[in-house]
Every structure is written in C-alpha cells, then in structure tokens.
Design a protein around this motif. Structure first.
Motif, PDB file in Angstrom:
ATOM      1  N   VAL A  46       0.953  -1.087  -0.257  1.00 19.50           N
ATOM      2  CA  VAL A  46       0.237   0.026  -0.185  1.00 19.50           C
ATOM      3  C   VAL A  46       0.807   0.992   0.056  1.00 19.50           C
ATOM      4  CG1 VAL A  46      -1.658   1.345   1.272  1.00 19.50           C
ATOM      5  CG2 VAL A  46      -1.838  -1.271   1.335  1.00 19.50           C
ATOM      6  N   ALA A  47       0.407   2.286  -0.716  1.00 16.60           N
ATOM      7  CA  ALA A  47       1.193   3.440  -0.716  1.00 16.60           C
ATOM      8  C   ALA A  47       0.220   4.629  -0.932  1.00 16.60           C
ATOM      9  CB  ALA A  47       2.394   3.577  -1.784  1.00 16.60           C
ATOM     10  N   GLY A  48       0.576   5.834  -0.401  1.00 17.54           N
ATOM     11  CA  GLY A  48      -0.281   6.956  -0.465  1.00 17.54           C
ATOM     12  C   GLY A  48      -0.393   7.887   0.657  1.00 17.54           C
ATOM     13  N   GLU A  49      -1.326   8.762   0.439  1.00 21.12           N
ATOM     14  CA  GLU A  49      -1.796   9.614   1.683  1.00 21.12           C
ATOM     15  C   GLU A  49      -3.181  10.095   1.394  1.00 21.12           C
ATOM     16  OE1 GLU A  49       0.608  13.175   4.191  1.00 21.12           O
ATOM     17  OE2 GLU A  49       1.172  12.520   2.553  1.00 21.12           O
ATOM     18  N   GLY A  50      -3.802  10.192   2.741  1.00 19.21           N
ATOM     19  CA  GLY A  50      -5.308  10.626   2.628  1.00 19.21           C
ATOM     20  C   GLY A  50      -6.107   9.897   1.675  1.00 19.21           C
ATOM     21  N   ALA A  51      -6.647  10.421   0.708  1.00 18.44           N
ATOM     22  CA  ALA A  51      -7.742  10.025  -0.229  1.00 18.44           C
ATOM     23  C   ALA A  51      -6.830   9.269  -1.446  1.00 18.44           C
ATOM     24  CB  ALA A  51      -8.619  10.804  -0.776  1.00 18.44           C
ATOM     25  N   ASP A  52      -5.558   9.588  -1.823  1.00 15.97           N
ATOM     26  CA  ASP A  52      -5.029   9.290  -2.674  1.00 15.97           C
ATOM     27  C   ASP A  52      -3.933   7.831  -2.225  1.00 15.97           C
ATOM     28  OD1 ASP A  52      -3.619   8.955  -5.248  1.00 15.97           O
ATOM     29  OD2 ASP A  52      -2.000  10.382  -4.441  1.00 15.97           O
ATOM     30  N   VAL A  53      -4.762   6.774  -2.002  1.00 17.18           N
ATOM     31  CA  VAL A  53      -3.936   5.759  -1.745  1.00 17.18           C
ATOM     32  C   VAL A  53      -4.075   4.569  -3.044  1.00 17.18           C
ATOM     33  CG1 VAL A  53      -4.018   3.743   0.031  1.00 17.18           C
ATOM     34  CG2 VAL A  53      -4.561   6.231   0.687  1.00 17.18           C
ATOM     35  N   LYS A  54      -2.747   4.103  -3.218  1.00 21.11           N
ATOM     36  CA  LYS A  54      -2.617   2.800  -4.028  1.00 21.11           C
ATOM     37  C   LYS A  54      -2.846   1.700  -3.318  1.00 21.11           C
ATOM     38  CE  LYS A  54       0.095   5.635  -7.260  1.00 21.11           C
ATOM     39  NZ  LYS A  54       1.145   5.734  -7.845  1.00 21.11           N
ATOM     40  N   ILE A  55      -3.506   0.714  -3.715  1.00 18.28           N
ATOM     41  CA  ILE A  55      -3.345  -0.876  -3.034  1.00 18.28           C
ATOM     42  C   ILE A  55      -2.946  -1.592  -4.051  1.00 18.28           C
ATOM     43  CG2 ILE A  55      -4.743  -2.461  -1.929  1.00 18.28           C
ATOM     44  CD1 ILE A  55      -6.569  -0.054  -0.747  1.00 18.28           C
ATOM     45  N   GLY A  56      -2.080  -2.571  -3.643  1.00 23.77           N
ATOM     46  CA  GLY A  56      -1.474  -3.531  -4.804  1.00 23.77           C
ATOM     47  C   GLY A  56      -2.484  -4.858  -4.645  1.00 23.77           C
ATOM     48  N   ALA A  57      -2.187  -5.793  -5.704  1.00 23.72           N
ATOM     49  CA  ALA A  57      -2.688  -6.953  -5.658  1.00 23.72           C
ATOM     50  C   ALA A  57      -1.789  -8.219  -6.058  1.00 23.72           C
ATOM     51  CB  ALA A  57      -4.078  -7.012  -6.688  1.00 23.72           C
ATOM     52  N   PRO A  58      -0.857  -8.533  -5.325  1.00 28.90           N
ATOM     53  CA  PRO A  58      -0.507  -8.021  -3.841  1.00 28.90           C
ATOM     54  C   PRO A  58       0.318  -7.021  -3.963  1.00 28.90           C
ATOM     55  CG  PRO A  58       0.598  -9.957  -4.398  1.00 28.90           C
ATOM     56  CD  PRO A  58      -0.256  -9.778  -5.746  1.00 28.90           C
TER      57      PRO A  58
END
Length: 160
Positions: free
Chosen positions: A40-52
């Motif tokens: 996972v990376a980001g801050e606030g509403a701008d978050v990227k989630i990996g798969a995985p």
C-alpha cells in the motif's frame, strides 16, 4: 506519504526518514537497499493498493547498521519427569533508514550532512575495547574496568 512494505516475512508501515529494524539483509553498512514488495502507498484519499504488490513502485533506504536483538529465553520442561531444557536466541537484524518512497526523496538535515563522513557505529553496539578506544579518541576519561553499560553512560554524558 507512507507505504506498507513486506520484507523478511513481515510487514512495516514506513515514511521518509523512518528507521526500521528488519530481518538481516545481505548488504554493507551505508549501502542502498530497495524494497520492491510494496503493498500500500499514498496519503489521505490518494492511496494505491496492490494486488498483492504495486507494480513498478519501490521504497528506497540505506542500511545504517547490523546487530543482534535482545535475548529470548526458551525454556522447556516436563513436570515430574526431570526434563528441563534452557536455550537462548538473539535474532540478527539490519537497521534501515528510509530515504525515498516511490521516487520521493527524504529531506536531508544539515546536521546529518556534517556527520556522514564519519561512518561510526552507534555507541550502544560497540564492544568493550571499541568503547575504550572511542573514549581515548574523544578525550573522555572512563574506568576501563567498568561494565559496558557504565562506560556507555559515561561517554553519552560527556558527549552532551
């Protein structure tokens, strides 16, 4: 900005400038380390989630030091059978300072720039002979027959 990385079978939440203890890595002190397993990376509403994991996203760091953690005691016994087994273990680790998350460089403090050329081990990880030599270099009087903990306290008090 923060990221959650995976290394050594564990997950860590990191930000720029953080120092984390990870399972021992095969790198020299001061050498760059790249973590490519970012969950996972980001801050606030701008978050990227990996798969995985997030494709092409990396977290960079610098190996600060290697060491061993605190001793863990393993004690096994069986009641009424005269069986006792005591064992100890100190897990090796690498202390890593996070310098960049996905290309974002950490701000370098002015104090850190001045101290960088020394490449000195931390006082707490030194052996007795190293502590005595360090004290002699810096003109600090210590009792050479004292324990390591007493020597460290004396050196730290004199350095302040």
């Amino acid at each position: 900005m923060y990221a959650i990385i995976e290394t050594g079978g564990k997950q860590y939440r990191v930000q720029n400038g953080d120092q984390i203890r990870v399972e021992k890595l095969n790198v020299e002190d001061g050498q760059a380390v790249v973590f490519d397993k970012v969950l996972v990376a980001g801050e606030g509403a701008d978050v990227k989630i990996g798969a995985p994991y997030i494709e092409g996203f990396t977290v960079e760091g610098k190996a600060v030091e290697h060491g061993k953690g605190n001793k863990v005691i393993i004690f096994k016994y069986k009641a009424k059978k005269d069986y006792r087994k005591k064992q100890g273990h100190r897990q090796p680790y690498t202390l890593v300072e996070i310098t960049a998350i996905g290309g974002e460089k950490a701000p370098v403090k002015e104090e850190a720039k001045a101290e960088e050329p020394k490449k000195q081990k931390s006082i707490r990880s030194m052996k007795k002979a190293e502590l005595i030599a360090f004290a002699a270099e810096n003109g600090i009087e210590i009792d050479e027959k004292a324990t390591n903990a007493v020597m460290i306290e004396t050196i730290e008090a004199a350095m302040k």
